[in-house]
Design a protein around this motif. Structure first.
Motif, PDB file in Angstrom:
ATOM      1  N   GLU A   1      60.948  -7.908 -24.702  1.00 52.80           N
ATOM      2  CA  GLU A   1      61.937  -6.834 -24.808  1.00 52.80           C
ATOM      3  C   GLU A   1      63.178  -7.164 -23.982  1.00 52.80           C
ATOM      4  N   LEU A   2      62.961  -7.684 -22.766  1.00 47.65           N
ATOM      5  CA  LEU A   2      64.093  -8.095 -21.937  1.00 47.65           C
ATOM      6  C   LEU A   2      64.936  -9.147 -22.652  1.00 47.65           C
ATOM      7  N   ARG A   3      64.260 -10.125 -23.224  1.00 48.57           N
ATOM      8  CA  ARG A   3      64.970 -11.223 -23.887  1.00 48.57           C
ATOM      9  C   ARG A   3      65.788 -10.706 -25.069  1.00 48.57           C
ATOM     10  N   THR A   4      65.189  -9.849 -25.893  1.00 46.41           N
ATOM     11  CA  THR A   4      65.894  -9.316 -27.064  1.00 46.41           C
ATOM     12  C   THR A   4      67.158  -8.579 -26.652  1.00 46.41           C
ATOM     13  N   MET A   5      67.056  -7.732 -25.632  1.00 47.53           N
ATOM     14  CA  MET A   5      68.213  -6.945 -25.214  1.00 47.53           C
ATOM     15  C   MET A   5      69.294  -7.816 -24.581  1.00 47.53           C
ATOM     16  N   LEU A   6      68.898  -8.766 -23.753  1.00 47.88           N
ATOM     17  CA  LEU A   6      69.895  -9.599 -23.083  1.00 47.88           C
ATOM     18  C   LEU A   6      70.618 -10.506 -24.077  1.00 47.88           C
ATOM     19  N   TYR A   7      69.902 -11.045 -25.052  1.00 55.45           N
ATOM     20  CA  TYR A   7      70.567 -11.863 -26.067  1.00 55.45           C
ATOM     21  C   TYR A   7      71.497 -11.003 -26.920  1.00 55.45           C
ATOM     22  N   SER A   8      71.093  -9.761 -27.180  1.00 54.11           N
ATOM     23  CA  SER A   8      71.959  -8.860 -27.935  1.00 54.11           C
ATOM     24  C   SER A   8      73.232  -8.559 -27.162  1.00 54.11           C
TER      25      SER A   8
ATOM     26  N   ASN B   1      78.896 -26.063  -6.865  1.00 55.66           N
ATOM     27  CA  ASN B   1      79.059 -26.009  -5.417  1.00 55.66           C
ATOM     28  C   ASN B   1      77.752 -26.396  -4.733  1.00 55.66           C
ATOM     29  N   PRO B   2      77.664 -27.589  -4.143  1.00 55.04           N
ATOM     30  CA  PRO B   2      76.407 -28.038  -3.542  1.00 55.04           C
ATOM     31  C   PRO B   2      76.028 -27.242  -2.306  1.00 55.04           C
ATOM     32  N   ASN B   3      76.972 -26.491  -1.747  1.00 59.41           N
ATOM     33  CA  ASN B   3      76.674 -25.716  -0.543  1.00 59.41           C
ATOM     34  C   ASN B   3      76.056 -24.362  -0.851  1.00 59.41           C
ATOM     35  N   ILE B   4      76.012 -24.005  -2.151  1.00 59.46           N
ATOM     36  CA  ILE B   4      75.436 -22.720  -2.536  1.00 59.46           C
ATOM     37  C   ILE B   4      73.966 -22.920  -2.849  1.00 59.46           C
ATOM     38  N   SER B   5      73.126 -22.143  -2.228  1.00 61.13           N
ATOM     39  CA  SER B   5      71.695 -22.229  -2.475  1.00 61.13           C
ATOM     40  C   SER B   5      71.180 -20.855  -2.856  1.00 61.13           C
ATOM     41  N   VAL B   6      70.475 -20.771  -3.974  1.00 58.45           N
ATOM     42  CA  VAL B   6      69.948 -19.497  -4.445  1.00 58.45           C
ATOM     43  C   VAL B   6      68.438 -19.572  -4.503  1.00 58.45           C
ATOM     44  N   ASP B   7      67.759 -18.656  -3.836  1.00 62.13           N
ATOM     45  CA  ASP B   7      66.302 -18.631  -3.843  1.00 62.13           C
ATOM     46  C   ASP B   7      65.822 -17.886  -5.079  1.00 62.13           C
ATOM     47  N   VAL B   8      65.191 -18.613  -6.006  1.00 65.60           N
ATOM     48  CA  VAL B   8      64.701 -17.981  -7.229  1.00 65.60           C
ATOM     49  C   VAL B   8      63.186 -18.009  -7.289  1.00 65.60           C
ATOM     50  N   SER B   9      62.550 -18.284  -6.176  1.00 68.01           N
ATOM     51  CA  SER B   9      61.100 -18.455  -6.194  1.00 68.01           C
ATOM     52  C   SER B   9      60.343 -17.155  -5.997  1.00 68.01           C
ATOM     53  N   THR B  10      61.036 -16.095  -5.584  1.00 65.82           N
ATOM     54  CA  THR B  10      60.344 -14.851  -5.272  1.00 65.82           C
ATOM     55  C   THR B  10      60.153 -14.007  -6.516  1.00 65.82           C
ATOM     56  N   PRO B  11      58.909 -13.716  -6.892  1.00 67.90           N
ATOM     57  CA  PRO B  11      58.689 -12.861  -8.058  1.00 67.90           C
ATOM     58  C   PRO B  11      58.982 -11.407  -7.728  1.00 67.90           C
ATOM     59  N   ILE B  12      58.975 -10.569  -8.755  1.00 66.18           N
ATOM     60  CA  ILE B  12      59.171  -9.137  -8.543  1.00 66.18           C
ATOM     61  C   ILE B  12      58.031  -8.591  -7.708  1.00 66.18           C
TER      62      ILE B  12
ATOM     63  N   ALA C   1      60.437 -12.376 -13.122  1.00 68.98           N
ATOM     64  CA  ALA C   1      59.224 -11.726 -13.627  1.00 68.98           C
ATOM     65  C   ALA C   1      58.035 -12.671 -13.572  1.00 68.98           C
ATOM     66  N   LYS C   2      58.055 -13.572 -12.621  1.00 68.25           N
ATOM     67  CA  LYS C   2      57.006 -14.587 -12.519  1.00 68.25           C
ATOM     68  C   LYS C   2      55.627 -13.933 -12.387  1.00 68.25           C
ATOM     69  N   GLY C   3      54.706 -14.375 -13.234  1.00 68.80           N
ATOM     70  CA  GLY C   3      53.334 -13.899 -13.147  1.00 68.80           C
ATOM     71  C   GLY C   3      53.108 -12.522 -13.719  1.00 68.80           C
ATOM     72  N   LYS C   4      54.094 -11.938 -14.393  1.00 70.45           N
ATOM     73  CA  LYS C   4      53.933 -10.585 -14.920  1.00 70.45           C
ATOM     74  C   LYS C   4      54.141 -10.570 -16.431  1.00 70.45           C
ATOM     75  N   ASP C   5      53.343  -9.761 -17.112  1.00 66.75           N
ATOM     76  CA  ASP C   5      53.511  -9.593 -18.551  1.00 66.75           C
ATOM     77  C   ASP C   5      54.522  -8.499 -18.866  1.00 66.75           C
ATOM     78  N   TYR C   6      54.693  -7.567 -17.945  1.00 65.79           N
ATOM     79  CA  TYR C   6      55.622  -6.466 -18.168  1.00 65.79           C
ATOM     80  C   TYR C   6      56.064  -5.899 -16.823  1.00 65.79           C
ATOM     81  N   LEU C   7      57.108  -5.090 -16.859  1.00 70.20           N
ATOM     82  CA  LEU C   7      57.646  -4.452 -15.663  1.00 70.20           C
ATOM     83  C   LEU C   7      57.522  -2.938 -15.796  1.00 70.20           C
ATOM     84  N   THR C   8      57.025  -2.295 -14.744  1.00 70.13           N
ATOM     85  CA  THR C   8      57.089  -0.846 -14.664  1.00 70.13           C
ATOM     86  C   THR C   8      58.519  -0.459 -14.295  1.00 70.13           C
ATOM     87  N   PHE C   9      58.802   0.847 -14.268  1.00 69.15           N
ATOM     88  CA  PHE C   9      60.161   1.252 -13.908  1.00 69.15           C
ATOM     89  C   PHE C   9      60.523   0.777 -12.509  1.00 69.15           C
ATOM     90  N   ARG C  10      59.598   0.918 -11.550  1.00 73.64           N
ATOM     91  CA  ARG C  10      59.900   0.502 -10.180  1.00 73.64           C
ATOM     92  C   ARG C  10      60.177  -0.994 -10.109  1.00 73.64           C
TER      93      ARG C  10
END
Length: 657
Positions: A110-117, A138-149, A231-240
């Motif tokens: 559902e997330l994918r469908t809406m974002l592509y739309s 920018n090699p000085n910019i580092s973004v941590d993307v390893s933390t799941p919801i 959304a790592k490791g999750k099949d769906y997201l609750t509202f929270r």
């Protein structure tokens, strides 16, 4: 306003009395285009110009009473919620829009469908690609993307950790406001997407066509990586959890806000203003109004002085209205100008012939309803259908040929009208090298004209008849293109539902190769990822078993159609056939696919496996479109295909309904 109900501004947070009155006038102008005192979906989407599934979901968010119409109360409530709601309220709205299956959760599909739309809307695409480019360069910019919801520990009655910010609604919104959005993480995609896009890039390279423009490609990368990591490791997201995701991806909410503000309060071309006369409603006497044409509306004031101090007396939404000079003797004498739709007719009178010409020009530009004859010269008829004919036409300025589908409005019912609305909406948003391109739509009181690119070599059915069958490498090249087009559609919530050779136009390259263009979206619809659709239609020979045997079906029917076409290309015959339609349906539902045709002796096992897996009877076990495109058979490319067009040697044809 007539008998139109009014609303108090205190009922709508952040909307002043002055703004409320203006919005009521705007609504009255929009509602005048629909039967009754409400706004239908067609008018709503024309006004806001939201496209695809994104537009469908915003309409549903406004349609609180769920009757497919928007009344004044719903219109005002929706404006207040989208523009002046707190962060929590806006996130709740976004969650409602993304929760396509209304089960109080949002899964990754559902997330994918809406974002592509949403990618069709420049606010998200340009911002995401710009931010991604900044991160990548920018090699000085580092973004941590390893933390799941993470699940929030906040009690459901304690509100939210997001700031409760409210902005006053203003009539001078800067559409550029909100472009400095936070960056998304660096790119990354699931394996099946990577494999599918390798094939996509490969087939496009043979036709000298990029997959998309660089901004869109980068935005797609960022969407996939965001989905994978947040959304790592999750099949769906609750509202929270969705709320936490939005907090970590703020540009999604800002995109919605930006798009909505830019469309509700537009900063368009310089207004055109002057005096026009009209007949009074009660006594039918001639009255003079100071009229202003701006941002798609004709605003009417009692005087030019009133314009400086108060809201207009009336507002007419111009987009789609037919603008013409009056034809009666009285209209000619009084310099009459008529604005009309199927449910609306208004006549105004200019003071002089010169002013009449000036007003006709202004109103025509804002209504966007030039006639076909203004720009094109119609030629011979090349196709005929149940309620449409197709003609060849030539652009007067460039001399280039196009096809125009002419729909007779007297022959279409309400269901046909909805199908036509969906077809035009899909063609307007679908920009893809293997989907036919729509150039423009015109409408008169009796007809609708859809101008599309001209393809002189006919359709795939005629090409198969001419050749008898395709060699395997040429067939694979066709299916690679077809999968590319259908995957593009499915990612954006579009289901074609009528995949067959007659709905695929061709352009000949050096033998044995062709370029294809998917067309005829007349049975297509916007659908949620797992939506079960009804009302099966189309050619029985290409119908999936579930369209015949079950009450409902899903987008998997498009993959079945691809499997049937693959079989036909390689063998010259259908996988299931009987002259008796009932027996044919029985075979489609119950008979396994067979490769007994002698032409399959020289076909590879990879090709046969592709056919078996796309013609799987159980739609849940059938390949998805991304899996089909990543199949081993389609990952091969046997030859470099020259970019040479051949002259037409078959009768012209364009798809029609």
């Amino acid at each position: 306003m007539g008998n139109q109900a009014t609303c108090n501004s205190q009922d709508y947070a952040g909307i002043s009395e002055t703004e409320a009155k203006l919005l009521q006038n705007v609504f009255a102008g929009l509602a005048s285009r629909s039967p009754g005192r409400t706004m239908d979906k067609k008018t709503f989407l024309e006004y806001f110009d939201f496209q695809g599934m994104f537009g469908e979901r915003i309409f549903k968010a406004f349609d609180i009473k769920k009757n497919d119409l928007i009344d004044l109360e719903e219109f005002m409530t929706g404006i207040a919620r989208f523009l002046n709601g707190s962060q929590t309220e806006k996130t709740q709205l976004l969650f409602q829009m993304f929760d396509l299956h209304s089960n109080d959760q949002v899964d990754l599909e559902e997330l994918r469908t809406m974002l592509y739309s949403m990618l069709k809307h420049e606010g998200l695409k340009s911002s995401v690609s710009r931010q991604a480019s900044g991160v990548a360069s920018n090699p000085n910019i580092s973004v941590d993307v390893s933390t799941p919801i993470k699940k929030t520990t906040t009690n459901s009655n304690e509100g939210t950790s997001l700031p409760d910010q409210k902005k006053p609604l203003t009539l001078n919104i800067d559409p550029n406001d909100g472009k400095d959005w936070d960056p998304l993480p660096s790119p990354g995609k699931p394996k099946e997407f990577v494999e599918a896009e390798k094939v996509d890039d490969m087939v496009r390279s043979t036709l000298d066509s990029q997959r998309e423009d660089p901004e869109t490609m980068m935005a797609e990368n960022l969407i996939e990586h965001t989905l994978t990591n947040y959304a790592k490791g999750k099949d769906y997201l609750t509202f929270r959890e969705f709320q936490d995701w939005i907090q970590g991806t703020p540009q999604i909410l800002r995109c919605m806000e930006f798009q909505f503000r830019a469309h509700v309060f537009k900063k368009g071309i310089k207004p055109r203003a002057g005096h026009l006369r009209k007949r009074g409603k009660t006594f039918k006497n001639m009255v003079t109004r100071y009229c202003v044409v701006q941002d798609g509306f004709l605003y009417q004031f009692r005087s030019d002085e009133q314009m400086q101090t108060s809201n207009p007396q009336n507002a007419i939404f111009l987009k789609g209205l037919r603008v013409k000079a009056g034809t009666s003797k009285a209209d000619i004498q009084n310099h009459g100008i008529t604005l009309e739709s199927d449910v609306l007719s208004r006549t105004f009178y200019a003071r002089t012939a010169e002013e009449k010409k000036m007003w006709l020009g202004w109103l025509t530009v804002e209504s966007k309803t030039e006639t076909l004859e203004d720009e094109y010269k119609r030629g011979e008829k090349v196709g005929e259908g149940r309620f449409a004919n197709v003609f060849r036409c030539q652009h007067k300025m460039t001399g280039r040929d196009y096809a125009v589908k002419v729909i007779d409005k007297s022959k279409i019912d309400d269901a046909d009208k909805e199908g036509l609305r969906a077809e035009i909406a899909i063609l307007r948003m679908a920009i893809h090298p293997f989907i036919v391109s729509m150039k423009k739509v015109y409408e008169t009181k009796t007809e609708i004209f859809i101008v599309m690119e001209w393809l002189e070599h006919g359709d795939l059915f005629k090409e198969i008849v001419r050749r008898k069958f395709f060699k395997e490498d040429a067939a694979r090249h066709v299916i690679q293109q077809l999968c590319s087009a259908i995957r593009y559609c499915h990612l954006r919530g579009i289901v074609h539902k009528d995949i067959k050779p007659e709905n695929i136009l061709v352009e000949r390259l050096d033998d044995p190769y062709i370029r294809i263009f998917v067309t005829d979206f007349g049975l297509s619809q916007f659908a949620r990822p797992r939506e079960e659709m009804k009302d099966a239609a189309g050619s029985v020979a290409y119908m999936a078993p579930e369209m015949i045997d079950d009450a409902t079906f899903t987008k998997a029917v498009d993959v079945w159609g691809i499997g049937v076409i693959t079989f036909v290309l390689l063998s010259g015959g259908l996988p299931f056939y009987d002259s008796d339609e009932v027996k044919l349906m029985d075979k489609i539902v119950g008979t396994p696919v067979s490769f007994a045709n002698p032409r399959f002796k020289n076909v590879t096992e990879e090709a046969k496996d592709f056919i078996r897996r796309t013609l799987e009877k159980d739609p849940k076990k059938r390949l998805t479109i991304s899996q089909a495109m990543g199949h081993a058979w389609l990952q091969q490319m046997d030859a470099i295909i020259p970019l040479v067009r051949k002259k037409s040697i078959v009768p012209t044809h364009q798809s029609q309904r």
